[in-house]
Design an enzyme around this catalytic site. Structure first.
Site, PDB file in Angstrom:
ATOM      1  N   HIS A  87     -19.529   4.907 -11.408  1.00  0.00           N
ATOM      2  CA  HIS A  87     -18.528   5.825 -11.974  1.00  0.00           C
ATOM      3  C   HIS A  87     -18.844   5.438 -13.591  1.00  0.00           C
ATOM      4  CE1 HIS A  87     -17.245   5.933  -8.034  1.00  0.00           C
ATOM      5  NE2 HIS A  87     -17.260   7.369  -8.025  1.00  0.00           N
ATOM      6  N   HIS A 248      -5.756   7.211  -6.719  1.00  0.00           N
ATOM      7  CA  HIS A 248      -7.270   6.863  -5.899  1.00  0.00           C
ATOM      8  C   HIS A 248      -6.857   6.226  -4.703  1.00  0.00           C
ATOM      9  CE1 HIS A 248     -11.255   6.047  -6.086  1.00  0.00           C
ATOM     10  NE2 HIS A 248     -11.106   4.536  -5.719  1.00  0.00           N
TER      11      HIS A 248
END
Ligand code: HPA
Length: 274
Positions: A87, A248
């Site tokens: 990411h 998350h």
């Protein structure tokens, strides 16, 4: 077209030494956050941790992200499976984000199937919905084609109109229906993250035409298109964008609760690919 890339060549040589074979798998599958365990269904003839492949960055080690590349039979097809992705919010350069796609292409994959988790913006995209990505809005502030040296075999000014293959989109919808799932079409906006969106940002994204928002996939899609691959991608909506309870850990757990649903859709989709 640009010159050969010694790092890509080194990656392919090392993968071949580890038992990977070129031109066997035409489909590359990227499993997003929470869907990694689907890789365990692959009868792999070869697998390797990302960090053992030259040119792959060392994964950042976000909890829940095992990063491994496998080649083998998945849902009765020969597939390259990327379990975990890099990411931009982890600090990786855009070229590092897309190196796996370049490797997939160099190994002979012509179709990229990408999955991700996203926040729903459009009113009907509630937690647990599936969204077939019809188009994207790149708000990440990066593009993997930037660079004085072009990516090997990539078109620098690659068109992104029609990036999500219409016939694969139809196949995805049909696959979801066979899997007993409804999937709705929508536009995916990619942001850098890692913080989630403010309420004002969600209003802005909605105004821009985004139906869902996430922090991945777009760099890989841009690279895949620049390399001439066909792309099909879908999002699992794990939360409403801008909700105050985003986390998350929450997204990962939603991901694994729904892994069976995603696996069934992928099974039907992968079996129906050309
Ligand atoms: N915003 C951005 N990325 C995401 C979200 C979100 O709400 N949910 C999952 N990935």
């Amino acid at each position: 077209m640009s010159a050969a890339d010694p790092i890509l060549d080194a990656a392919i040589a090392s993968l071949e030494e580890s038992g990977f074979r070129r031109d066997v798998a035409s489909v590359a599958l990227i499993l997003g956050s929470g869907f990694g365990a689907i890789e365990e269904r692959c009868e792999a003839s070869a697998h390797i941790a990302y960090e053992e492949v030259p040119g792959f960055a060392r994964p950042a080690g976000t909890p829940g992200h095992v990063c491994r590349l496998s080649q083998g039979r998945l849902f009765s097809r020969n597939v390259l499976v990327f379990r975990g992705r890099y990411h931009a919010y982890e600090g990786f350069a855009s070229r590092e984000l897309v190196f796996p796609v370049r490797v997939a292409r160099a190994l002979g994959a012509s179709v990229l199937v990408a999955t991700n988790a996203a926040g729903g913006i459009r009113d009907d995209l509630l937690e647990g919905s599936l969204m077939a990505i019809t188009d994207h809005i790149n708000l990440m502030g990066i593009n993997p084609l930037v660079g004085r040296q072009r990516l090997t075999h990539a078109t620098a000014f690659a068109p992104m109109a029609g990036a999500y293959d219409p016939s694969l989109l139809d196949k995805l919808e049909a696959a979801a229906a066979r899997a007993g799932e409804s999937v709705t079409r929508g536009v995916y906006a990619a942001v850098l993250g890692p913080s989630f969106e403010t309420e004002a940002e969600v209003r802005m994204l909605r105004g821009l035409g985004a139906d869902a928002v996430g922090m991945s996939t777009v760099p890989e899609v841009i690279c895949a298109r620049a390399l001439g691959m066909k792309v099909v991608a879908f999002s699992l909506i794990t939360n409403r964008a801008g909700s105050r309870e985003d986390s998350h850990a929450h997204n990962l757990s939603r991901g694994s609760n729904t892994e069976g649903r995603i696996a069934r859709v992928l099974e039907e989709l992968i079996q129906s690919l050309p």
